[in-house]
Structure formats: C-alpha cells, structure tokens
Design a protein around this motif. Sequence first.
Motif, PDB file in Angstrom:
ATOM      1  N   PHE A 282       0.825  -1.199   0.000  1.00 63.15           N
ATOM      2  CA  PHE A 282       0.000   0.000   0.000  1.00 63.15           C
ATOM      3  C   PHE A 282       0.866   1.257   0.000  1.00 63.15           C
ATOM      4  N   MET A 283       0.377   2.303  -0.677  1.00 65.89           N
ATOM      5  CA  MET A 283       1.113   3.562  -0.725  1.00 65.89           C
ATOM      6  C   MET A 283       0.129   4.727  -0.649  1.00 65.89           C
ATOM      7  N   ARG A 284       0.503   5.709   0.130  1.00 65.92           N
ATOM      8  CA  ARG A 284      -0.284   6.934   0.162  1.00 65.92           C
ATOM      9  C   ARG A 284       0.101   7.763  -1.052  1.00 65.92           C
ATOM     10  N   VAL A 285      -0.894   8.166  -1.835  1.00 63.62           N
ATOM     11  CA  VAL A 285      -0.634   8.889  -3.077  1.00 63.62           C
ATOM     12  C   VAL A 285      -1.312  10.254  -3.101  1.00 63.62           C
ATOM     13  N   HIS A 286      -2.041  10.563  -2.034  1.00 63.32           N
ATOM     14  CA  HIS A 286      -2.788  11.819  -1.947  1.00 63.32           C
ATOM     15  C   HIS A 286      -3.138  11.997  -0.476  1.00 63.32           C
ATOM     16  N   ARG A 287      -3.400  13.208  -0.067  1.00 60.98           N
ATOM     17  CA  ARG A 287      -3.729  13.407   1.344  1.00 60.98           C
ATOM     18  C   ARG A 287      -5.004  12.673   1.746  1.00 60.98           C
ATOM     19  N   SER A 288      -5.815  12.283   0.771  1.00 59.15           N
ATOM     20  CA  SER A 288      -7.075  11.587   1.060  1.00 59.15           C
ATOM     21  C   SER A 288      -7.117  10.141   0.592  1.00 59.15           C
ATOM     22  N   TYR A 289      -6.019   9.648  -0.010  1.00 59.25           N
ATOM     23  CA  TYR A 289      -6.067   8.305  -0.607  1.00 59.25           C
ATOM     24  C   TYR A 289      -4.817   7.477  -0.323  1.00 59.25           C
ATOM     25  N   ILE A 290      -5.060   6.215  -0.025  1.00 58.74           N
ATOM     26  CA  ILE A 290      -4.025   5.182   0.029  1.00 58.74           C
ATOM     27  C   ILE A 290      -4.462   4.132  -0.983  1.00 58.74           C
ATOM     28  N   VAL A 291      -3.549   3.681  -1.840  1.00 64.80           N
ATOM     29  CA  VAL A 291      -3.924   2.688  -2.847  1.00 64.80           C
ATOM     30  C   VAL A 291      -3.210   1.365  -2.610  1.00 64.80           C
ATOM     31  N   ASN A 292      -3.904   0.316  -2.994  1.00 62.49           N
ATOM     32  CA  ASN A 292      -3.313  -1.013  -3.032  1.00 62.49           C
ATOM     33  C   ASN A 292      -2.496  -1.063  -4.319  1.00 62.49           C
ATOM     34  N   LEU A 293      -1.200  -1.195  -4.214  1.00 59.76           N
ATOM     35  CA  LEU A 293      -0.321  -1.152  -5.381  1.00 59.76           C
ATOM     36  C   LEU A 293      -0.618  -2.276  -6.368  1.00 59.76           C
ATOM     37  N   ARG A 294      -1.156  -3.366  -5.877  1.00 59.71           N
ATOM     38  CA  ARG A 294      -1.491  -4.496  -6.754  1.00 59.71           C
ATOM     39  C   ARG A 294      -2.768  -4.254  -7.551  1.00 59.71           C
TER      40      ARG A 294
ATOM     41  N   PHE B 189       5.794   8.263  -5.631  1.00 61.54           N
ATOM     42  CA  PHE B 189       5.124   7.327  -6.530  1.00 61.54           C
ATOM     43  C   PHE B 189       5.985   7.065  -7.761  1.00 61.54           C
ATOM     44  N   GLN B 190       6.575   8.106  -8.326  1.00 62.23           N
ATOM     45  CA  GLN B 190       7.438   7.930  -9.495  1.00 62.23           C
ATOM     46  C   GLN B 190       8.652   7.073  -9.154  1.00 62.23           C
ATOM     47  N   ASN B 191       9.211   7.246  -7.974  1.00 63.57           N
ATOM     48  CA  ASN B 191      10.332   6.404  -7.536  1.00 63.57           C
ATOM     49  C   ASN B 191       9.916   4.942  -7.446  1.00 63.57           C
ATOM     50  N   TYR B 192       8.720   4.692  -6.936  1.00 63.35           N
ATOM     51  CA  TYR B 192       8.205   3.324  -6.870  1.00 63.35           C
ATOM     52  C   TYR B 192       8.078   2.731  -8.278  1.00 63.35           C
ATOM     53  N   ILE B 193       7.514   3.486  -9.192  1.00 61.96           N
ATOM     54  CA  ILE B 193       7.354   3.028 -10.578  1.00 61.96           C
ATOM     55  C   ILE B 193       8.719   2.749 -11.200  1.00 61.96           C
TER      56      ILE B 193
ATOM     57  N   ARG C 103      11.544   1.989  -9.748  1.00 62.12           N
ATOM     58  CA  ARG C 103      12.186   0.824  -9.132  1.00 62.12           C
ATOM     59  C   ARG C 103      11.568  -0.490  -9.572  1.00 62.12           C
ATOM     60  N   HIS C 104      10.248  -0.522  -9.689  1.00 60.68           N
ATOM     61  CA  HIS C 104       9.557  -1.789  -9.923  1.00 60.68           C
ATOM     62  C   HIS C 104       9.216  -2.074 -11.383  1.00 60.68           C
ATOM     63  N   PHE C 105       9.255  -1.061 -12.219  1.00 56.63           N
ATOM     64  CA  PHE C 105       8.853  -1.249 -13.607  1.00 56.63           C
ATOM     65  C   PHE C 105       9.852  -0.669 -14.598  1.00 56.63           C
ATOM     66  N   LYS C 106      11.104  -0.588 -14.220  1.00 55.95           N
ATOM     67  CA  LYS C 106      12.103   0.012 -15.098  1.00 55.95           C
ATOM     68  C   LYS C 106      12.377  -0.808 -16.344  1.00 55.95           C
ATOM     69  N   ASN C 107      12.014  -2.074 -16.351  1.00 62.41           N
ATOM     70  CA  ASN C 107      12.272  -2.941 -17.497  1.00 62.41           C
ATOM     71  C   ASN C 107      11.156  -2.910 -18.530  1.00 62.41           C
ATOM     72  N   LEU C 108      10.086  -2.167 -18.271  1.00 62.85           N
ATOM     73  CA  LEU C 108       8.953  -2.134 -19.211  1.00 62.85           C
ATOM     74  C   LEU C 108       9.164  -1.103 -20.280  1.00 62.85           C
TER      75      LEU C 108
END
Length: 68
Positions: free
Chosen positions: A17-29, A57-61, A63-68
């Motif tokens: 899970f990651m907080r992406v907005h002051r009002s939202y936490i998203v399930n990354l999956r 969020f961009q750092n997460y992307i 790190r996890h999707f650099k090969n796409l």
Amino acid sequence: TLFRLKNMEAALPSEQFMRVHRSYIVNLRAIRSYVRGRIFLSDTEYVPIGENYKEAFQNYIDRHFKNL
C-alpha cells in the motif's frame, strides 16, 4: 471514521500500500495504469496523485517497472 489516514497508512504493509494523496491510500497491486497524475484502478475509477506524493510514486514506478 475517527481513524486517521496517517494511522491507517502506518498499519498497512508498505510493500503493498502507498499513500498517493492526502485523502487516498492505494493497493499497489490494484493499479491498472497511471496517466497525468491519475492512478487508474479500472477503466473508469481513478485516484489523483497529490503534488506531495508524486516523487515517491514515481520512484516506486521506476524501481519496480524500469524494465517495461
């Protein structure tokens, strides 16, 4: 609810899970795509990415999707 989002964020597993907005936490999956500051969870449902959370969020992307 009286449970603050900050407390909920601390209680959730950070690898899923990651907080992406002051009002939202998203399930990354559950993320299907993201475009122009919006995270799409389906074709019609999206969550905005807050200014204070864009870099993390961009750092997460990167790190996890650099090969796409």
